[in-house]
Design an enzyme around this catalytic site. Sequence first.
Site, PDB file in Angstrom:
ATOM      1  N   ARG A  30       0.832  -1.198   0.000  1.00  0.00           N
ATOM      2  CA  ARG A  30       0.000   0.000   0.000  1.00  0.00           C
ATOM      3  C   ARG A  30       0.870   1.253   0.000  1.00  0.00           C
ATOM      4  O   ARG A  30       1.882   1.327   0.695  1.00  0.00           O
ATOM      5  CB  ARG A  30      -0.925   0.021   1.204  1.00  0.00           C
ATOM      6  CG  ARG A  30      -1.894  -1.142   1.191  1.00  0.00           C
ATOM      7  CD  ARG A  30      -3.177  -0.873   1.938  1.00  0.00           C
ATOM      8  NE  ARG A  30      -3.980  -2.080   1.953  1.00  0.00           N
ATOM      9  CZ  ARG A  30      -4.730  -2.505   0.937  1.00  0.00           C
ATOM     10  NH1 ARG A  30      -4.791  -1.796  -0.167  1.00  0.00           N
ATOM     11  NH2 ARG A  30      -5.416  -3.625   1.023  1.00  0.00           N
ATOM     12  N   ASP A  31       0.446   2.244  -0.779  1.00  0.00           N
ATOM     13  CA  ASP A  31       1.123   3.538  -0.814  1.00  0.00           C
ATOM     14  C   ASP A  31       0.856   4.256   0.498  1.00  0.00           C
ATOM     15  O   ASP A  31      -0.277   4.247   0.996  1.00  0.00           O
ATOM     16  CB  ASP A  31       0.597   4.351  -2.000  1.00  0.00           C
ATOM     17  CG  ASP A  31       1.445   5.565  -2.299  1.00  0.00           C
ATOM     18  OD1 ASP A  31       1.534   6.460  -1.437  1.00  0.00           O
ATOM     19  OD2 ASP A  31       1.996   5.635  -3.406  1.00  0.00           O
ATOM     20  N   ILE A  32       1.867   4.906   1.068  1.00  0.00           N
ATOM     21  CA  ILE A  32       1.682   5.599   2.350  1.00  0.00           C
ATOM     22  C   ILE A  32       0.976   6.943   2.179  1.00  0.00           C
ATOM     23  O   ILE A  32       0.546   7.534   3.159  1.00  0.00           O
ATOM     24  CB  ILE A  32       3.008   5.794   3.116  1.00  0.00           C
ATOM     25  CG1 ILE A  32       3.989   6.645   2.325  1.00  0.00           C
ATOM     26  CG2 ILE A  32       3.609   4.442   3.495  1.00  0.00           C
ATOM     27  CD1 ILE A  32       5.198   7.088   3.141  1.00  0.00           C
ATOM     28  N   ASN A  88       5.113   6.569 -13.242  1.00  0.00           N
ATOM     29  CA  ASN A  88       5.585   7.949 -13.283  1.00  0.00           C
ATOM     30  C   ASN A  88       7.078   7.895 -13.572  1.00  0.00           C
ATOM     31  O   ASN A  88       7.820   7.222 -12.862  1.00  0.00           O
ATOM     32  CB  ASN A  88       5.340   8.663 -11.952  1.00  0.00           C
ATOM     33  CG  ASN A  88       3.865   8.868 -11.690  1.00  0.00           C
ATOM     34  OD1 ASN A  88       3.100   9.169 -12.594  1.00  0.00           O
ATOM     35  ND2 ASN A  88       3.457   8.674 -10.457  1.00  0.00           N
ATOM     36  N   VAL A  97      10.740   8.386  -5.832  1.00  0.00           N
ATOM     37  CA  VAL A  97      11.563   7.214  -5.535  1.00  0.00           C
ATOM     38  C   VAL A  97      12.059   6.654  -6.863  1.00  0.00           C
ATOM     39  O   VAL A  97      11.259   6.337  -7.743  1.00  0.00           O
ATOM     40  CB  VAL A  97      10.773   6.143  -4.757  1.00  0.00           C
ATOM     41  CG1 VAL A  97      11.650   4.920  -4.498  1.00  0.00           C
ATOM     42  CG2 VAL A  97      10.251   6.706  -3.442  1.00  0.00           C
ATOM     43  N   HIS A 101       8.269   1.508 -10.334  1.00  0.00           N
ATOM     44  CA  HIS A 101       7.095   1.058  -9.600  1.00  0.00           C
ATOM     45  C   HIS A 101       5.833   1.398 -10.378  1.00  0.00           C
ATOM     46  O   HIS A 101       5.754   2.408 -11.052  1.00  0.00           O
ATOM     47  CB  HIS A 101       7.045   1.615  -8.185  1.00  0.00           C
ATOM     48  CG  HIS A 101       7.126   3.102  -8.085  1.00  0.00           C
ATOM     49  ND1 HIS A 101       8.293   3.811  -8.262  1.00  0.00           N
ATOM     50  CD2 HIS A 101       6.174   4.025  -7.812  1.00  0.00           C
ATOM     51  CE1 HIS A 101       8.054   5.098  -8.101  1.00  0.00           C
ATOM     52  NE2 HIS A 101       6.765   5.254  -7.824  1.00  0.00           N
ATOM     53  N   HIS A 103       1.799   1.984 -10.127  1.00  0.00           N
ATOM     54  CA  HIS A 103       0.696   2.331  -9.237  1.00  0.00           C
ATOM     55  C   HIS A 103      -0.571   1.616  -9.700  1.00  0.00           C
ATOM     56  O   HIS A 103      -0.886   1.639 -10.888  1.00  0.00           O
ATOM     57  CB  HIS A 103       0.414   3.836  -9.275  1.00  0.00           C
ATOM     58  CG  HIS A 103       1.527   4.690  -8.784  1.00  0.00           C
ATOM     59  ND1 HIS A 103       1.521   5.245  -7.519  1.00  0.00           N
ATOM     60  CD2 HIS A 103       2.681   5.089  -9.373  1.00  0.00           C
ATOM     61  CE1 HIS A 103       2.626   5.964  -7.364  1.00  0.00           C
ATOM     62  NE2 HIS A 103       3.349   5.877  -8.475  1.00  0.00           N
TER      63      HIS A 103
END
Length: 116
Positions: A30-32, A88, A97, A101, A103
């Site tokens: 999960r994204d923070i 991205n 980052v 990755h 999303h």
Amino acid sequence: MSADCLFCKIVAGEIPATVVHEGERTLAFRDIGPQASTHVLVVPREHHEDALALATDAPGLLDDLVTAAGEVAKSEGITESGYRLVFNTGPDAGRTVFHAHLHVLGGEQLGLFGRV
């Protein structure tokens, strides 16, 4: 692995994350700072700076990320309602980052994104 990479540290278990899916070559958590009801990041276990580097250096791994994203969508119950997959790349895209990755966004009506 990159010693100073946040996502490499998550993959190595050095930094905690809420893991929702694990594959042999991928990890999803999960994204923070979620941008939707469901916001999960799918990362390769090996370090690649961005999506282009990933596609160039390990094209089969890119397939694994998309397949894992589909598994995440299924386990999150958003396959029928729909979801968005986003890479991205570069600072203008808001990437912070530098580890490739993907999303997975969904669980609610998402705003229009560009023209189709």
